[in-house]
Motif scaffolding. Structure first.
Motif, PDB file in Angstrom:
ATOM      1  N   THR A  77       0.824  -1.208   0.000  1.00 55.18           N
ATOM      2  CA  THR A  77       0.000   0.000   0.000  1.00 55.18           C
ATOM      3  C   THR A  77       0.857   1.255   0.000  1.00 55.18           C
ATOM      4  O   THR A  77       0.589   2.212  -0.738  1.00 55.18           O
ATOM      5  CB  THR A  77      -0.928   0.008   1.225  1.00 55.18           C
ATOM      6  OG1 THR A  77      -1.767  -1.151   1.202  1.00 55.18           O
ATOM      7  CG2 THR A  77      -1.806   1.264   1.232  1.00 55.18           C
ATOM      8  N   THR A  78       1.908   1.260   0.812  1.00 57.00           N
ATOM      9  CA  THR A  78       2.811   2.408   0.872  1.00 57.00           C
ATOM     10  C   THR A  78       3.500   2.614  -0.467  1.00 57.00           C
ATOM     11  O   THR A  78       3.663   3.750  -0.932  1.00 57.00           O
ATOM     12  CB  THR A  78       3.860   2.213   1.974  1.00 57.00           C
ATOM     13  OG1 THR A  78       3.205   1.939   3.215  1.00 57.00           O
ATOM     14  CG2 THR A  78       4.711   3.466   2.143  1.00 57.00           C
ATOM     15  N   SER A  79       3.889   1.525  -1.102  1.00 58.63           N
ATOM     16  CA  SER A  79       4.535   1.614  -2.415  1.00 58.63           C
ATOM     17  C   SER A  79       3.579   2.174  -3.468  1.00 58.63           C
ATOM     18  O   SER A  79       3.974   2.991  -4.311  1.00 58.63           O
ATOM     19  CB  SER A  79       5.035   0.240  -2.859  1.00 58.63           C
ATOM     20  OG  SER A  79       6.030  -0.255  -1.987  1.00 58.63           O
ATOM     21  N   TYR A  82       3.365   5.799  -3.055  1.00 58.18           N
ATOM     22  CA  TYR A  82       4.611   6.397  -3.553  1.00 58.18           C
ATOM     23  C   TYR A  82       4.540   6.615  -5.066  1.00 58.18           C
ATOM     24  O   TYR A  82       4.777   7.731  -5.556  1.00 58.18           O
ATOM     25  CB  TYR A  82       5.766   5.465  -3.190  1.00 58.18           C
ATOM     26  CG  TYR A  82       7.116   5.833  -3.753  1.00 58.18           C
ATOM     27  CD1 TYR A  82       7.980   6.675  -3.053  1.00 58.18           C
ATOM     28  CD2 TYR A  82       7.537   5.323  -4.978  1.00 58.18           C
ATOM     29  CE1 TYR A  82       9.232   6.990  -3.568  1.00 58.18           C
ATOM     30  CE2 TYR A  82       8.782   5.639  -5.499  1.00 58.18           C
ATOM     31  CZ  TYR A  82       9.625   6.473  -4.790  1.00 58.18           C
ATOM     32  OH  TYR A  82      10.853   6.795  -5.304  1.00 58.18           O
ATOM     33  N   LEU A 193       8.396   9.037   1.971  1.00 64.18           N
ATOM     34  CA  LEU A 193       8.085   7.633   1.670  1.00 64.18           C
ATOM     35  C   LEU A 193       9.307   6.891   1.155  1.00 64.18           C
ATOM     36  O   LEU A 193       9.469   5.696   1.435  1.00 64.18           O
ATOM     37  CB  LEU A 193       6.956   7.555   0.638  1.00 64.18           C
ATOM     38  CG  LEU A 193       5.580   8.021   1.112  1.00 64.18           C
ATOM     39  CD1 LEU A 193       4.542   7.864   0.007  1.00 64.18           C
ATOM     40  CD2 LEU A 193       5.137   7.259   2.360  1.00 64.18           C
ATOM     41  N   LEU A 197      10.296   3.519   3.029  1.00 67.01           N
ATOM     42  CA  LEU A 197      10.396   2.256   2.295  1.00 67.01           C
ATOM     43  C   LEU A 197      11.827   1.726   2.283  1.00 67.01           C
ATOM     44  O   LEU A 197      12.048   0.512   2.392  1.00 67.01           O
ATOM     45  CB  LEU A 197       9.894   2.448   0.864  1.00 67.01           C
ATOM     46  CG  LEU A 197       8.386   2.700   0.720  1.00 67.01           C
ATOM     47  CD1 LEU A 197       8.045   3.120  -0.704  1.00 67.01           C
ATOM     48  CD2 LEU A 197       7.582   1.462   1.106  1.00 67.01           C
ATOM     49  N   TRP A 200      12.539   0.291   5.706  1.00 62.94           N
ATOM     50  CA  TRP A 200      11.782  -0.957   5.825  1.00 62.94           C
ATOM     51  C   TRP A 200      12.504  -2.099   5.096  1.00 62.94           C
ATOM     52  O   TRP A 200      12.680  -3.197   5.634  1.00 62.94           O
ATOM     53  CB  TRP A 200      10.407  -0.741   5.212  1.00 62.94           C
ATOM     54  CG  TRP A 200       9.347  -1.717   5.618  1.00 62.94           C
ATOM     55  CD1 TRP A 200       9.521  -3.008   6.036  1.00 62.94           C
ATOM     56  CD2 TRP A 200       7.943  -1.469   5.648  1.00 62.94           C
ATOM     57  NE1 TRP A 200       8.312  -3.597   6.297  1.00 62.94           N
ATOM     58  CE2 TRP A 200       7.317  -2.671   6.069  1.00 62.94           C
ATOM     59  CE3 TRP A 200       7.150  -0.381   5.330  1.00 62.94           C
ATOM     60  CZ2 TRP A 200       5.943  -2.781   6.184  1.00 62.94           C
ATOM     61  CZ3 TRP A 200       5.778  -0.489   5.454  1.00 62.94           C
ATOM     62  CH2 TRP A 200       5.184  -1.674   5.884  1.00 62.94           C
TER      63      TRP A 200
END
Length: 226
Positions: A77-79, A82, A193, A197, A200
């Motif tokens: 979802t974060t990607s 982005y 982000l 990322l 992470w």
């Protein structure tokens, strides 16, 4: 089309309207593309350094570690956000170019912005062209942080020249300032982000290596690695 055709001032850099900020043409031709110039100059250098590093440190037994690309829902979802923000800034730049064209203004080198956005997105997606470019994060840092800085400078310049200018036209100055401020804000979120990322992924990589030697990395509270 001339570089500064129909612009209020010539190329500059000295401006009587937006001083101490250069003319709008100088901003759009030199300042806005500047982070992209730097990134493109750095790209072949990092590629050559990476090529040398691979020759010196290649180990076939670790190839399987580089090929693992496990994902979890939050990371995905974060990607998506982005990449969505990169697309959003591409569309915002299209909007600015189209509206400047409606005024019969030269767009200078604004299309070069697309090169930076696409390059940054590609490097992130391919993790440095499949690992061929070590330190690609530095290039993206230049693109995203540079985007914040140069667009902020442009906002200041347009504001100094007269925030209420071009009223009644197809692209009032206040509208352009708003568009550029939005782009600067989007660059800021992309940069954040990128950092999130990247951190992470680093923890996940450390976790994979730790599972082989019986150790495990210490994660921030609430983080999981899958």
């Amino acid at each position: 089309m001339k570089l500064c055709e129909n612009r209020p001032e010539d190329f500059g850099p000295s401006s009587k309207l937006s001083s101490p900020i250069p003319t709008t043409c100088f901003i759009d031709a030199i300042v806005i593309p500047l982070p992209i110039y730097v990134a493109l100059l750095l790209l072949p250098l990092l590629f050559l350094l990476s090529l040398h590093h691979r020759k010196q440190n290649y180990n076939p037994s670790t190839t399987h570690l580089r090929q693992k690309k496990s994902r979890n829902c939050l990371f995905t979802t974060t990607s998506v956000i982005y990449y969505g923000l990169i697309i959003a800034n591409i569309l915002m730049e299209v909007l600015e170019i189209v509206r400047l064209s409606l005024l019969k203004y030269s767009i200078a080198l604004l299309p070069f912005v697309f090169v930076g956005l696409l390059l940054g997105g590609y490097l992130h997606w391919g993790q440095g062209a499949g690992g061929r470019i070590r330190g690609w994060q530095a290039i993206n840092g230049i693109l995203w942080v540079g985007g914040i800085v140069v667009n902020s400078v442009k906002v200041v310049g347009l504001t100094n020249a007269g925030i209420h200018g071009r009223k009644g036209t197809k692209y009032p100055v206040v509208d352009q300032v708003t568009d550029i401020a939005v782009m600067a804000g989007v660059y800021a979120v992309i940069a954040i982000l990128e950092l999130v990322l990247g951190t992470w992924k680093a923890f996940r990589k450390a976790s994979r290596h730790g599972s082989e030697d019986g150790t495990s990395p210490v994660l921030p509270s609430g983080w999981t690695l899958k």
